[in-house]
Design an enzyme around this catalytic site. Structure first.
Site, PDB file in Angstrom:
ATOM      1  N   LYS A  18       3.036  -0.424   9.836  1.00 16.03           N
ATOM      2  CA  LYS A  18       2.642   0.956  10.007  1.00 16.03           C
ATOM      3  C   LYS A  18       1.211   1.188   9.541  1.00 16.03           C
ATOM      4  CE  LYS A  18       7.319   2.235   8.602  1.00 16.03           C
ATOM      5  NZ  LYS A  18       8.098   2.780   7.485  1.00 16.03           N
ATOM      6  N   GLY A  19       0.728   0.332   8.651  1.00 16.19           N
ATOM      7  CA  GLY A  19      -0.512   0.592   7.926  1.00 16.19           C
ATOM      8  C   GLY A  19      -1.747   0.908   8.756  1.00 16.19           C
ATOM      9  N   GLU A  49      -5.797  -4.234  12.369  1.00 20.59           N
ATOM     10  CA  GLU A  49      -4.957  -4.339  11.172  1.00 20.59           C
ATOM     11  C   GLU A  49      -5.601  -3.544  10.037  1.00 20.59           C
ATOM     12  OE1 GLU A  49      -2.377  -4.580   9.704  1.00 20.59           O
ATOM     13  OE2 GLU A  49      -1.864  -6.566   8.919  1.00 20.59           O
ATOM     14  N   ASP A  50      -4.789  -3.113   9.092  1.00 21.44           N
ATOM     15  CA  ASP A  50      -5.318  -2.331   7.967  1.00 21.44           C
ATOM     16  C   ASP A  50      -6.100  -3.183   6.976  1.00 21.44           C
ATOM     17  OD1 ASP A  50      -3.023  -3.620   7.059  1.00 21.44           O
ATOM     18  OD2 ASP A  50      -2.059  -1.830   6.267  1.00 21.44           O
ATOM     19  N   ASP A  55      -5.649  -9.719   3.263  1.00 24.31           N
ATOM     20  CA  ASP A  55      -5.555  -9.996   1.826  1.00 24.31           C
ATOM     21  C   ASP A  55      -5.381 -11.510   1.659  1.00 24.31           C
ATOM     22  OD1 ASP A  55      -5.204  -9.587  -0.884  1.00 24.31           O
ATOM     23  OD2 ASP A  55      -3.164  -8.819  -0.727  1.00 24.31           O
ATOM     24  N   LYS A  94     -10.053  -8.032   1.566  1.00 24.67           N
ATOM     25  CA  LYS A  94     -10.016  -8.405   0.141  1.00 24.67           C
ATOM     26  C   LYS A  94     -10.169  -9.917   0.051  1.00 24.67           C
ATOM     27  CE  LYS A  94      -6.317  -5.357  -1.325  1.00 24.67           C
ATOM     28  NZ  LYS A  94      -5.111  -5.377  -2.189  1.00 24.67           N
ATOM     29  N   PHE A 142      -5.238  -2.693  -5.716  1.00 20.01           N
ATOM     30  CA  PHE A 142      -4.217  -2.212  -4.799  1.00 20.01           C
ATOM     31  C   PHE A 142      -4.598  -0.812  -4.348  1.00 20.01           C
ATOM     32  CE2 PHE A 142      -0.214  -1.019  -2.922  1.00 20.01           C
ATOM     33  CZ  PHE A 142       0.163  -2.210  -2.320  1.00 20.01           C
ATOM     34  N   ASP A 190       0.214   2.311   2.540  1.00 22.37           N
ATOM     35  CA  ASP A 190       1.182   2.821   1.563  1.00 22.37           C
ATOM     36  C   ASP A 190       1.309   1.996   0.298  1.00 22.37           C
ATOM     37  OD1 ASP A 190       2.499   0.558   2.812  1.00 22.37           O
ATOM     38  OD2 ASP A 190       4.326   1.277   1.849  1.00 22.37           O
ATOM     39  N   ARG A 194       0.570   7.444   2.464  1.00 20.80           N
ATOM     40  CA  ARG A 194      -0.055   7.158   3.759  1.00 20.80           C
ATOM     41  C   ARG A 194      -0.880   8.328   4.288  1.00 20.80           C
ATOM     42  NH1 ARG A 194       2.209   2.381   5.860  1.00 20.80           N
ATOM     43  NH2 ARG A 194       4.396   2.048   5.357  1.00 20.80           N
TER      44      ARG A 194
END
Ligand code: IMP
Ligand code: MG
Length: 175
Positions: free
Chosen positions: A42-43, A98-99, A102, A130, A151, A158, A164
């Site tokens: 969902k990000g 994509e959000d 990482d 990141k 984070f 989220d 969100r």
């Protein structure tokens, strides 16, 4: 210990300005071609929506949903497709949106998954990178912001399904 919102990392205006730049760059590079935007739920839903409104080329849109995180803050490295593509990407110019990248495990999995379906081209656009936590090298073509190993939440992203809705990128920490 419960984690809560402790501050802001990126403001809404700053994000919008950068998304406009990415939209312009992508529009230039795809000039005359149709882009199939594949947003990762969902990000990436907010980023994807804003990015698309800054594209001037023809577009199609599809979504995938994958899970690897649960509600913790560490990647399990095990990726499961929760929602697959609606239509084939074969022969299309795919832009994976994509959000966050990482560890890189999610994107590497998705890149390989899509590559197997013989798109005409495949590029990756992430809002946040990141780099400190990378476990595998993965190619990213367009990056919004490189951020430290914190984070973060907001702008679609989220923590345990919360935050969100924030229009900015916030920092999560100990209460
Ligand atoms: P990777 O597989 O470790 O690269 O993880 C990427 C995914 O982890 C992203 O799509 C996010 O859903 C999630 N993630 C990584 N860092 C954060 C964060 O700071 N906040 C929220 N989700 C995160
Ligand atoms: Mg994600």
């Amino acid at each position: 210990m419960a984690k809560v919102l402790v501050g802001q990392l990126l403001g809404s205006e700053e994000i919008q300005a950068r998304v406009r730049e990415l939209g312009n760059q992508i529009s230039k590079e795809y000039a005359g071609r149709e882009v199939l935007v594949v947003g990762i739920l969902k990000g990436a839903f907010v980023f994807c929506a804003d990015l698309m409104r800054n594209l001037t080329v023809q577009t199609r849109l599809d979504f995938m949903a994958v899970s690897s995180y649960g509600s913790s803050t560490e990647s399990s490295g095990v990726i499961r497709i929760v929602k697959d593509l609606e239509a084939s990407v074969e022969g299309r110019h795919v832009l994976l949106v994509e959000d966050i990248v990482d560890s890189g495990l999610t994107l590497r999995y998705l890149r390989e998954y899509l590559e197997h379906q013989q798109p005409a081209s495949l590029k990756v656009c992430v809002l946040l990178d990141k780099p400190q936590r990378r476990k595998t090298q993965v190619e990213v073509d367009y990056t919004g912001f490189t951020i430290p190993d914190e984070f973060i939440v907001g702008y679609g992203i989220d923590y345990a399904e919360q935050y969100r809705h924030l229009p900015y990128i916030g920092l999560i920490g100990e209460e």
